[in-house]
Write an enzyme that holds these catalytic residues in place. Structure first.
Site, PDB file in Angstrom:
ATOM      1  N   SER A 272       0.813  -1.219   0.000  1.00  0.00           N
ATOM      2  CA  SER A 272       0.000   0.000   0.000  1.00  0.00           C
ATOM      3  C   SER A 272       0.844   1.265   0.000  1.00  0.00           C
ATOM      4  O   SER A 272       0.482   2.258  -0.638  1.00  0.00           O
ATOM      5  CB  SER A 272      -0.964  -0.010   1.186  1.00  0.00           C
ATOM      6  OG  SER A 272      -0.282  -0.318   2.374  1.00  0.00           O
TER       7      SER A 272
ATOM      8  N   HIS B 160      -8.079 -11.951  -1.183  1.00  0.00           N
ATOM      9  CA  HIS B 160      -7.794 -11.827  -2.624  1.00  0.00           C
ATOM     10  C   HIS B 160      -8.714 -12.703  -3.484  1.00  0.00           C
ATOM     11  O   HIS B 160      -8.323 -13.811  -3.865  1.00  0.00           O
ATOM     12  CB  HIS B 160      -6.345 -12.243  -2.902  1.00  0.00           C
ATOM     13  CG  HIS B 160      -5.329 -11.299  -2.376  1.00  0.00           C
ATOM     14  ND1 HIS B 160      -4.833 -10.248  -3.110  1.00  0.00           N
ATOM     15  CD2 HIS B 160      -4.705 -11.241  -1.178  1.00  0.00           C
ATOM     16  CE1 HIS B 160      -3.953  -9.580  -2.391  1.00  0.00           C
ATOM     17  NE2 HIS B 160      -3.851 -10.163  -1.202  1.00  0.00           N
TER      18      HIS B 160
ATOM     19  N   GLU C 271      -9.173 -12.607  -6.523  1.00  0.00           N
ATOM     20  CA  GLU C 271      -8.537 -12.875  -7.832  1.00  0.00           C
ATOM     21  C   GLU C 271      -7.598 -14.079  -7.791  1.00  0.00           C
ATOM     22  O   GLU C 271      -7.119 -14.515  -8.829  1.00  0.00           O
ATOM     23  CB  GLU C 271      -7.792 -11.613  -8.320  1.00  0.00           C
ATOM     24  CG  GLU C 271      -6.483 -11.287  -7.618  1.00  0.00           C
ATOM     25  CD  GLU C 271      -6.632 -10.686  -6.218  1.00  0.00           C
ATOM     26  OE1 GLU C 271      -7.763 -10.622  -5.703  1.00  0.00           O
ATOM     27  OE2 GLU C 271      -5.589 -10.309  -5.643  1.00  0.00           O
TER      28      GLU C 271
ATOM     29  N   CYS D 276      -7.095  -5.846  -0.332  1.00  0.00           N
ATOM     30  CA  CYS D 276      -5.934  -5.908   0.546  1.00  0.00           C
ATOM     31  C   CYS D 276      -5.209  -4.549   0.614  1.00  0.00           C
ATOM     32  O   CYS D 276      -5.729  -3.634   1.238  1.00  0.00           O
ATOM     33  CB  CYS D 276      -5.049  -7.059   0.080  1.00  0.00           C
ATOM     34  SG  CYS D 276      -4.037  -7.700   1.401  1.00  0.00           S
TER      35      CYS D 276
HETATM   36  N1  GLN Z   1       0.730  -5.975   3.730  1.00  0.00           N
HETATM   37  C1  GLN Z   1       0.428  -5.182   2.572  1.00  0.00           C
HETATM   38  C2  GLN Z   1       0.333  -3.718   2.931  1.00  0.00           C
HETATM   39  O1  GLN Z   1       0.229  -3.388   4.056  1.00  0.00           O
HETATM   40  C3  GLN Z   1      -0.847  -5.635   1.915  1.00  0.00           C
HETATM   41  C4  GLN Z   1      -0.688  -7.063   1.434  1.00  0.00           C
HETATM   42  C5  GLN Z   1      -1.501  -7.401   0.230  1.00  0.00           C
HETATM   43  O2  GLN Z   1      -1.996  -6.536  -0.493  1.00  0.00           O
HETATM   44  N2  GLN Z   1      -1.617  -8.673  -0.012  1.00  0.00           N
HETATM   45  O3  GLN Z   1       0.341  -2.881   2.088  1.00  0.00           O
END
Ligand code: GLN
Length: 193
Positions: A52, A175, A177, A81
């Site tokens: 992120s 997820h 996908e 996510c």
């Molecule tokens: N841990 C990631 C984050 O904090 C997110 C993980 C993911 O998108 N699978 O950005």
């Protein structure tokens, strides 16, 4: 012939290619989005999983934050996510990210901790009249720690809410996908009208 829905997938970093494959199964046209003009040509937007903080930096450097907010006012947006983190109003444990505030939720990054860093389980979703089971893949997933009054809970797993929706904006901490089912994507596509 009915026109194919055009699904834009934010493609700076993360697993955007997996989203393309899943929407291709549903006969959608997908477009990789890296600029405001590419976004404008789409009817739906997906913000994928990944890191992120990295996606956040790209969104800022390409001036996409305001166009995404305008897009979300009348077109469906889905964050998975890392994408969920970017849609939130607050991220409790990362001050470097300034999320888009399109979903009134508070997020803890990597909130499932080390023990459950990544796991697959069957959760429950409610897209129609009755709850249904759905296989869910979690990868260093964010945990939702607070949910605003306008936000609807549409799925749970291990006693946590894992799908939330506020109007056109929906987010999953897992997820869809990465599993064979396209049940979630079909629901997302139904948000259009
Ligand atoms: N841990 C990631 C984050 O904090 C997110 C993980 C993911 O998108 N699978 O950005």
């Amino acid at each position: 012939m009915i026109a194919k829905p055009i699904v834009g997938i934010l493609a700076f970093q993360g697993d955007f290619a997996k989203h393309e494959q899943a929407f291709a199964k549903l006969k959608c046209e997908t477009r990789l989005v890296k600029s405001p003009s590419q976004l404008e040509a789409c009817e739906y937007l997906v913000i994928p999983g990944g890191e992120s903080s990295v996606i956040d930096r790209f969104v800022k450097s390409t001036q996409l934050a305001e166009p995404i907010k305008r897009f979300a006012s009348n077109r469906p947006v889905w964050g998975t996510c890392a994408g969920m983190i970017l849609l939130a109003t607050h991220v409790v444990n990362d001050r470097t990210i300034s999320p888009l505030s399109l979903l009134d939720i508070t997020i803890e990054r990597n909130g499932y901790g080390r023990q459950f860093d990544s796991f697959i389980d069957v959760g429950q979703v409610t897209f129609g009249a009755k709850p249904e089971p759905l296989e869910m893949v979690f990868i260093r997933a964010p945990k939702i720690t607070n949910i605003g009054a306008e936000v609807v809970r549409l799925g749970s797993c291990r006693n946590e809410t894992v799908i939330v929706r506020q109007g056109n904006v929906i987010a999953t901490s897992f997820h869809p996908e990465l599993t064979a089912s396209t049940r979630f994507q079909q629901y997302f596509l139904s948000l259009k009208h």
